[in-house]
Scaffold this active site. Structure first.
Site, PDB file in Angstrom:
ATOM      1  N   THR B  18       1.164  -0.994  -0.542  1.00  0.00           N
ATOM      2  CA  THR B  18       0.478   0.233  -0.240  1.00  0.00           C
ATOM      3  C   THR B  18       0.586   1.165   0.060  1.00  0.00           C
ATOM      4  O   THR B  18       0.824   1.920  -0.987  1.00  0.00           O
ATOM      5  CB  THR B  18      -0.972  -0.183   1.494  1.00  0.00           C
ATOM      6  OG1 THR B  18      -1.561  -0.728   1.311  1.00  0.00           O
ATOM      7  CG2 THR B  18      -1.886   0.999   1.440  1.00  0.00           C
ATOM      8  N   GLU B 133       8.230  10.462   9.823  1.00  0.00           N
ATOM      9  CA  GLU B 133       6.894  11.117  10.098  1.00  0.00           C
ATOM     10  C   GLU B 133       6.079  10.362   9.809  1.00  0.00           C
ATOM     11  O   GLU B 133       5.014  10.792  10.232  1.00  0.00           O
ATOM     12  CB  GLU B 133       6.932  12.023   8.931  1.00  0.00           C
ATOM     13  CG  GLU B 133       6.069  13.378   8.905  1.00  0.00           C
ATOM     14  CD  GLU B 133       5.343  13.531  10.331  1.00  0.00           C
ATOM     15  OE1 GLU B 133       5.114  13.696  11.152  1.00  0.00           O
ATOM     16  OE2 GLU B 133       6.742  15.000  10.382  1.00  0.00           O
ATOM     17  N   GLY B 138      -0.226   9.416   9.523  1.00  0.00           N
ATOM     18  CA  GLY B 138       0.001   9.480   8.432  1.00  0.00           C
ATOM     19  C   GLY B 138       0.286  10.753   7.901  1.00  0.00           C
ATOM     20  O   GLY B 138       1.743  10.715   8.184  1.00  0.00           O
ATOM     21  N   GLU B 194      -7.230  -4.815   9.167  1.00  0.00           N
ATOM     22  CA  GLU B 194      -6.500  -6.468   8.845  1.00  0.00           C
ATOM     23  C   GLU B 194      -7.402  -7.342   8.944  1.00  0.00           C
ATOM     24  O   GLU B 194      -7.968  -7.108   9.749  1.00  0.00           O
ATOM     25  CB  GLU B 194      -5.348  -5.815   9.239  1.00  0.00           C
ATOM     26  CG  GLU B 194      -4.160  -4.730   8.703  1.00  0.00           C
ATOM     27  CD  GLU B 194      -3.232  -4.541   8.812  1.00  0.00           C
ATOM     28  OE1 GLU B 194      -2.193  -6.077   9.191  1.00  0.00           O
ATOM     29  OE2 GLU B 194      -2.779  -3.732   9.113  1.00  0.00           O
ATOM     30  N   LYS B 209       2.225   4.010  18.213  1.00  0.00           N
ATOM     31  CA  LYS B 209       2.765   6.014  17.868  1.00  0.00           C
ATOM     32  C   LYS B 209       2.877   6.851  19.029  1.00  0.00           C
ATOM     33  O   LYS B 209       3.451   8.047  19.033  1.00  0.00           O
ATOM     34  CB  LYS B 209       1.466   6.365  17.265  1.00  0.00           C
ATOM     35  CG  LYS B 209       1.403   5.473  15.767  1.00  0.00           C
ATOM     36  CD  LYS B 209       0.234   5.600  15.214  1.00  0.00           C
ATOM     37  CE  LYS B 209      -0.127   4.875  14.372  1.00  0.00           C
ATOM     38  NZ  LYS B 209      -1.867   4.160  13.583  1.00  0.00           N
ATOM     39  N   GLY B 306      -3.678   5.312   4.309  1.00  0.00           N
ATOM     40  CA  GLY B 306      -4.027   5.108   3.002  1.00  0.00           C
ATOM     41  C   GLY B 306      -2.837   5.330   2.706  1.00  0.00           C
ATOM     42  O   GLY B 306      -2.081   5.723   2.351  1.00  0.00           O
TER      43      GLY B 306
END
Ligand SMILES: NC(=O)c1ccc[n+]([C@@H]2O[C@H](COP(=O)([O-])OP(=O)(O)OC[C@H]3O[C@@H](n4cnc5c(N)ncnc54)[C@H](OP(=O)(O)O)[C@@H]3O)[C@@H](O)[C@H]2O)c1
Ligand SMILES: NC(=O)c1ccc[n+]([C@@H]2O[C@H](COP(=O)([O-])OP(=O)(O)OC[C@H]3O[C@@H](n4cnc5c(N)ncnc54)[C@H](OP(=O)(O)O)[C@@H]3O)[C@@H](O)[C@H]2O)c1
Lengths: 457, 457
Positions: B18, B133, B138, B194, B209, B306
């Site tokens: 992806t 980053e 994202g 997933e 995170k 994404g």
């Protein structure tokens, strides 16, 4: 950077008001953090004020104060911080400082919007940096985002709540149902609005900020006359209520969009669907949404004004000078786009229309107005009305598939009915709208139906 | 930076899934913008995949693909982009690249949370940069904000919606009233979850995170065991409905706060007042709110995952290498704070409690539970209940002035009642709460009153 004494930076501040006071205090309070993270000790060498006699509610060495810009420019100086506002003497003093190779930090949106291009050119010519994070959206680092972060990304559009005064007023109108003029007085009392609120409530302040953001995002040189501008003074409390019932919030939005004709720039109240990232930004908060080609939509929000949020932006510009971050930002403000004044957008869109009338005239006006829309292939997405305290009715519509000019022309019909239709409001609606359930029929049949109902009555 | 051929940067990509696909396409699509703004032409020299035979839905020179990491490391290489995920071989290959002075960009939160400190130390030792980053939120540039922007500011707290899968599930549970398990299946079908969703729904992904953000904000070295972690699997659709009636949204929040004991770190579902900047972040969107001492509260939101949003973060890390921005970020991840595992917070706070029971048992359970709370000086801010499809009742309370441990102990009483109280939910509530209008009396009198009502019944 050309800071003479290594390990120490000499700073002069023009102005010791709301922002200047915050800058001075932050330099004192966060001295140690700045030293540890940048290697520089910050030394304030002079402060320009208008009135030396004024009492200062600030723990400050009064010997630093001066009324004479020459004292500042001829003194020990590496970085000039301009937080006094106004075009002059700010413009002259900043130009002189840049010409002598000093870096300048300013919070002055009017100056940057009107003379930013010249000032940046002077800075470039003399190897100085001119930073202005505080001029847009207070402590929100949107300028650094545009100039330093979005490098591989191309900006496709900007929307922002750029004026805290207006956002406060609209939030309170929606929350309390009270009218603009009353809330404005509250805002003044709370220090959220100035004695003369024109620049805020008529959208000038937001237009300055939009021009700055657009200049950065598109490397453009925007003339303020290219920005369509409408303030919030014509909005009725009932409009906020009606918008809410339609499923929207009303916000004063500064917006830059790409269109065939070039950039379409405006500051005006808009209806935002409640799921829009700016629809829930309330009170004095500011927010900016940037659309970019790779990352999609990014939104930044925070306090857009006030002593410390604004001082934060100024001081982080100072640390950007000290770390060298400012030296690697890309040059901006070069390319002239769309010369001249703004062109009205003629694309079909979605619109909110409201007008006020006596209940007994409502039917008549509705028919007249729908008849006028009829020829325009417009559709109606929804209708809401409220009864006002004086017995009058405020009627509202979301219409789509038609250009703004056509709706505006149709409103002429209202003025012919003799009702209080003179307070009609026309606002753009963000996002897609669809013909409403009960309006799937063309407007024509609707009119006939309504018409027949009227005959029956 | 140590890029050999001036004007051209040679990039290898580990992974072509992806994110890798998005990175490759963005390099192609935005080549010209990158060249104009950084002066560098980006050249992809190798791509590591697991399966050379797999069909690639991508316009790509298949000669670039390899299954052997050595091919990548021994080839022409300035910057290594790791977007394959997992701890190994990622850790080994990244270490090797850094040791040979190559810069590395990674989207791998698990790796950074578990081995970030060592990898950053290796990078520093060899004059290479390690950028990440894309590992948090994202396309939202929150890492750059913490490491590059907030320099004079000291961070006081962080709250974030850091997992798009959980946020999607919670948003849909609230919107549709459907249960967790059903929505999870939808999320899988839509590619938002997933096949094995454990890491997302149990809060591990958000904890990685949070660790990364905390390390940056506090220059800390967080052990993942210091993070209290609770997922969303125990939440009932009724809880979302009940929270809404109390005036709150339920979100999975990663949070770092300063407390006397040091940093208090947690990932858990929380009730946020609807005016909270994170309460309106819906669907797969992520957002991070940073509290800092000068600027106050800043919130950044956007797509947290994404193909393109994540690729954007990767590519903007690449441009940061090319402009030199990455060279001026401050060093991080040095200071060990709070050794060991997390300590439960014993401060009095505000809590949401809900449990399920048969309607006929409701009164009894309520009395038992309130009696248990009675000795704790707790107050009740509000109560809401819903009837479930099977006829059972889900009862909920906002209580304040009491520590979590005390509430947890009081819940033991529920289990003694024999009702379906085993699905009890206990969540922290953000913001101040007050004794509710009808509960101004101490809990004791409330219990008696309820008790007497029961006798009457
Ligand atoms: N207030 C905010 O939240 C905010 C937010 C973003 C940007 N800004 C911008 O920041 C700037 C300053 O705003 P502010 O709110 O701090 O203004 P302010 O409170 O009115 O303070 C202005 C200061 O500048 C001094 N000054 C003004 N004109 C002068 C002159 N001709 N010569 C010498 N000194 C002069 C005043 O001196 P005296 O003290 O002697 O009167 C005062 O100290 C403006 O450009 C504003 O647009 C403000
Ligand atoms: N997806 C997101 O939205 C997102 C967002 C933020 C961060 N991330 C992070 O980005 C990384 C990649 O995620 P993704 O969603 O792109 O994964 P993905 O779609 O599963 O793709 C993984 C790619 O890496 C290759 N690969 C995996 N293990 C390998 C191995 N041992 N040797 C060689 N090649 C290997 C695979 O090769 P084949 O193609 O041959 O199978 C595939 O091309 C992860 O760390 C993830 O946490 C993802």
């Amino acid at each position: 950077m050309t800071i003479e004494k290594k390990g120490s930076v000499r700073v002069a501040i023009l102005g010791l008001g709301t922002v200047g006071g915050g800058v001075y205090k932050t330099i004192q309070n966060n001295r140690e953090t700045i030293r540890k993270r940048t290697g520089y000790e910050v030394e304030v060498t002079a402060i320009l004020v208008r009135d030396l006699e004024k009492e200062r509610l600030l723990d400050i060495d009064l010997a630093l104060l001066t009324q004479n810009p020459e004292d500042v420019l001829n003194g020990e100086l590496d970085v000039l911080i301009e937080v006094m506002g106004g075009l002059e003497p700010a413009n002259t003093v900043i130009s002189q400082a840049l010409r002598s190779g000093r870096h300048v930090i300013t919070a002055n949106k009017e100056l940057m919007a009107k003379h930013g291009a010249e000032l940046l050119a002077i800075a470039e010519e003399h190897g100085a940096h001119l930073l202005f994070e505080a001029s847009v959206a207070g402590g929100i680092p949107v300028i650094r985002m545009l100039q330093g972060y979005l490098t591989a990304n191309r900006v496709k559009g900007i929307s922002g709540i750029l004026n805290g005064t207006c956002n406060y007023i609209l939030t309170e109108m929606a929350r309390t149902g009270r009218e603009y003029a009353e809330i404005l007085e509250d805002a003044k009392a709370l220090g959220y609005a100035e004695a003369d609120p024109t620049s805020d409530v008529e959208g000038y302040d937001a237009a300055y900020k939009l021009a700055i953001l657009t200049n950065l995002a598109y490397d453009a040189k925007i003339d303020l006359r290219q920005i369509e501008r409408e303030g919030i003074t014509a909005l009725q409390a009932a409009d906020l209520e009606l918008a809410d019932r339609h499923g929207y919030a009303i916000k004063l939005i500064g917006s830059a969009r790409e269109s065939q004709g070039g950039l379409q720039l405006s500051v005006r109240p808009r209806l935002l669907p409640k799921s829009h990232p700016l629809a829930n930004i309330n009170d004095v908060f500011n927010a900016v949404t940037i659309q970019a080609d790779v990352v999609g939509e990014l939104t930044f929000s925070g306090r857009g004004a006030g002593e410390f949020p604004t001082a934060s932006a100024v001081i982080e510009d100072l640390t950007a000078l000290l770390t060298g971050e400012s030296a690697i930002r890309r040059p901006v403000w070069k390319r002239i786009v769309n010369e001249g004044v703004y062109e009205p957008n003629t694309q079909p869109g979605a619109w909110y229309v409201s007008y006020c009338c006596r209940p007994e005239a409502a039917q008549q006006i509705e028919v007249e107005w729908l008849s006028a829309m009829l020829t325009q292939r417009a559709f109606v997405a929804s209708r809401e009305a409220v009864q006002l305290a004086d017995g009058a009715v405020r009627q509202s519509w979301l219409v789509g598939g038609v250009g703004e000019q056509e709706v505006r022309v149709s409103l002429q019909w209202l003025y012919k009915t003799g009702a209080e239709a003179t307070t009609a409001v026309l606002l753009p609606v963000e996002g897609e709208i669809e013909p409403g359930v009960e309006w799937r029929q063309p407007v024509s049949s609707l009119v006939e139906e309504t018409d027949s109902v009227r005959h029956v009555l």
